[in-house]
Design a protein around this motif. Sequence first.
Motif, short mmCIF file in Angstrom:
data_model
loop_
_atom_site.label_atom_id
_atom_site.label_comp_id
_atom_site.label_asym_id
_atom_site.label_seq_id
_atom_site.Cartn_x
_atom_site.Cartn_y
_atom_site.Cartn_z
N PHE A 219 27.31 59.68 72.40
CA PHE A 219 27.45 58.90 73.68
C PHE A 219 29.12 58.88 73.84
N LEU A 220 29.88 58.58 72.92
CA LEU A 220 31.18 58.37 73.02
C LEU A 220 31.95 59.70 73.36
N LEU A 221 31.43 60.86 72.73
CA LEU A 221 31.87 62.04 73.13
C LEU A 221 31.55 62.56 74.53
N ALA A 222 30.27 61.95 75.03
CA ALA A 222 29.85 62.17 76.32
C ALA A 222 30.97 61.57 77.41
N LEU A 223 31.31 60.30 77.02
CA LEU A 223 32.00 59.29 77.93
C LEU A 223 33.28 60.13 78.13
N LYS A 224 33.76 60.51 77.07
CA LYS A 224 35.30 61.19 76.98
C LYS A 224 35.55 62.48 77.68
N ASN A 225 34.29 63.53 77.59
CA ASN A 225 34.34 64.56 78.12
C ASN A 225 33.76 64.62 79.78
N ALA A 226 33.12 63.36 79.95
CA ALA A 226 32.74 63.43 81.70
C ALA A 226 33.66 63.39 82.53
N PRO A 227 33.42 64.30 83.84
CA PRO A 227 34.28 64.06 84.87
C PRO A 227 34.83 62.90 85.19
N GLN A 228 35.96 62.77 85.88
CA GLN A 228 36.53 61.33 86.13
C GLN A 228 35.75 60.83 87.62
N ALA A 229 35.65 59.65 87.80
CA ALA A 229 34.94 58.84 88.65
C ALA A 229 35.27 57.39 88.97
N LEU B 128 40.19 53.01 78.03
CA LEU B 128 40.31 52.10 76.78
C LEU B 128 39.57 52.85 75.64
N VAL B 129 38.20 52.98 75.79
CA VAL B 129 37.28 53.31 75.00
C VAL B 129 37.39 54.76 74.37
N THR B 130 37.86 55.72 75.20
CA THR B 130 38.05 56.95 74.66
C THR B 130 39.34 57.25 74.24
N LYS B 131 40.17 56.28 74.32
CA LYS B 131 41.57 56.49 73.79
C LYS B 131 41.51 56.72 72.28
N TYR B 132 40.54 56.44 71.31
CA TYR B 132 40.18 56.53 70.16
C TYR B 132 38.83 56.50 69.67
N LEU C 108 33.19 45.50 72.28
CA LEU C 108 34.08 44.77 71.48
C LEU C 108 35.35 44.94 72.30
N LEU C 109 35.51 46.25 72.73
CA LEU C 109 37.11 46.59 73.17
C LEU C 109 37.24 45.92 74.44
N CYS C 110 36.04 46.12 75.45
CA CYS C 110 36.40 45.52 76.75
C CYS C 110 36.61 43.79 76.47
N TYR C 111 35.93 43.31 75.39
CA TYR C 111 35.97 41.87 75.49
C TYR C 111 37.54 41.55 74.78
N LEU C 112 37.97 42.20 73.78
CA LEU C 112 39.01 42.03 73.17
C LEU C 112 40.30 42.30 74.15
N PHE C 113 40.26 43.40 74.97
CA PHE C 113 41.34 44.00 75.65
C PHE C 113 41.06 43.98 77.10
N GLY C 114 40.01 43.48 77.59
CA GLY C 114 39.63 43.60 79.14
C GLY C 114 38.85 42.48 79.57
N GLU C 115 37.98 42.76 80.40
CA GLU C 115 36.91 41.61 81.11
C GLU C 115 35.55 42.06 80.84
N VAL C 116 34.75 41.10 80.71
CA VAL C 116 33.20 41.43 80.62
C VAL C 116 32.39 40.60 81.68
N ILE C 117 31.75 41.07 82.63
CA ILE C 117 30.87 40.56 83.45
C ILE C 117 29.49 40.73 82.83
N TYR C 118 28.71 39.67 83.09
CA TYR C 118 26.95 39.70 82.78
C TYR C 118 26.36 39.34 84.01
N ASP C 119 25.21 40.06 84.19
CA ASP C 119 24.20 39.91 85.11
C ASP C 119 22.91 39.59 84.51
N ASN C 120 22.26 38.34 84.52
CA ASN C 120 21.16 37.98 83.89
C ASN C 120 19.94 38.40 84.69
N ILE C 121 20.16 38.88 85.90
CA ILE C 121 18.74 39.54 86.49
C ILE C 121 18.57 41.03 85.87
#
Length: 301
Positions: free
Chosen positions: A73-83, A169-173, A187-200
């Motif tokens: 999954f992480l390799l796929a995220l790293k190799n995916a085109p920009q969006a 951030l996630v694919t930096k390493y 983990l990374l988004c909580y430590l170094f960014g923001e996290v949003i949750y939708d209970n629906i």
Amino acid sequence: MRKVIVVMSTYNGSKYIEAQLDSIFRQKGVKIMCYVRDDGSTDDTLQRLKSYTSTSGKLIVEEGENVGWERSFLLALKNAPQADYYAFADQDDIWFEDKLISGIKMLEKEGPKNKPCMYHCNKISVTEDLKPLAHQVRRTPRPLNRQNALIQEYAQGCSIIMNENARQLVTKYIPREKIAHDFWCGLLCYLFGEVIYDNIPHFYHISHGNNASGEGHMIGSWKGRLKKFFAGGTVYYTPFSDLEKGYADMLSKTDKEFILKLKYYKKSFKTKLSLLFSFQFVRDSILGTCSLKMAVLFNKL
């Protein structure tokens, strides 16, 4: 219209893959591209992917060697085109038509524009014929604190949507150890960014009994921990070594001090006691916290 890359890792999923792709390409209000990394399937998953056609989006398939779903999954995220945005998808779920646009609207309304930001949502766990299970796993919006974030996964991968800053951030390493992509991203988004949750809930998470991640199988999860406990293995995995290797420049002094405790608690009785009696180093349930403290006591981290 926002461009979204849906990132998927497949492995021997030919039975379910077309229904999942159909639900992805039925998404409303977004421009879709699905980037699939096949993790060395031995059935006809690749053939089904290559023959799949959609009038509402584009499918790109990468043939990869078998590295395990966590790394795939992480390799796929790293190799995916920009969006504009990136979303993970399992190979065997069914998405509601508003899954992506609902998350993107929350990201744009509540999230910072120039900072890593991750959204995750609730789901409905169902049988293969889409009947809701009697037990629905309670979702955790975000970690209790920074110490808890290192020991407990909270976001389910197939519910995650992230912005470009979060992808970078996630694919930096890419971790050397096998760590679930949702644990790592959360983990990374909580430590170094923001996290949003939708209970629906915005998708059906189908329980086949053999899902790769084991998400939602509480009894199986506890059996697995007990087996590890008595087999001499570690009960809980903490990715502190990968954090140090990839993000040392971003960790706070307090984070680094806590990581040192995790690294050397087996050699220092004083450090072990500090973990045992820490009110920050806990899980989000009493039973889970007791299990964690037992793991510390018997050197199972």
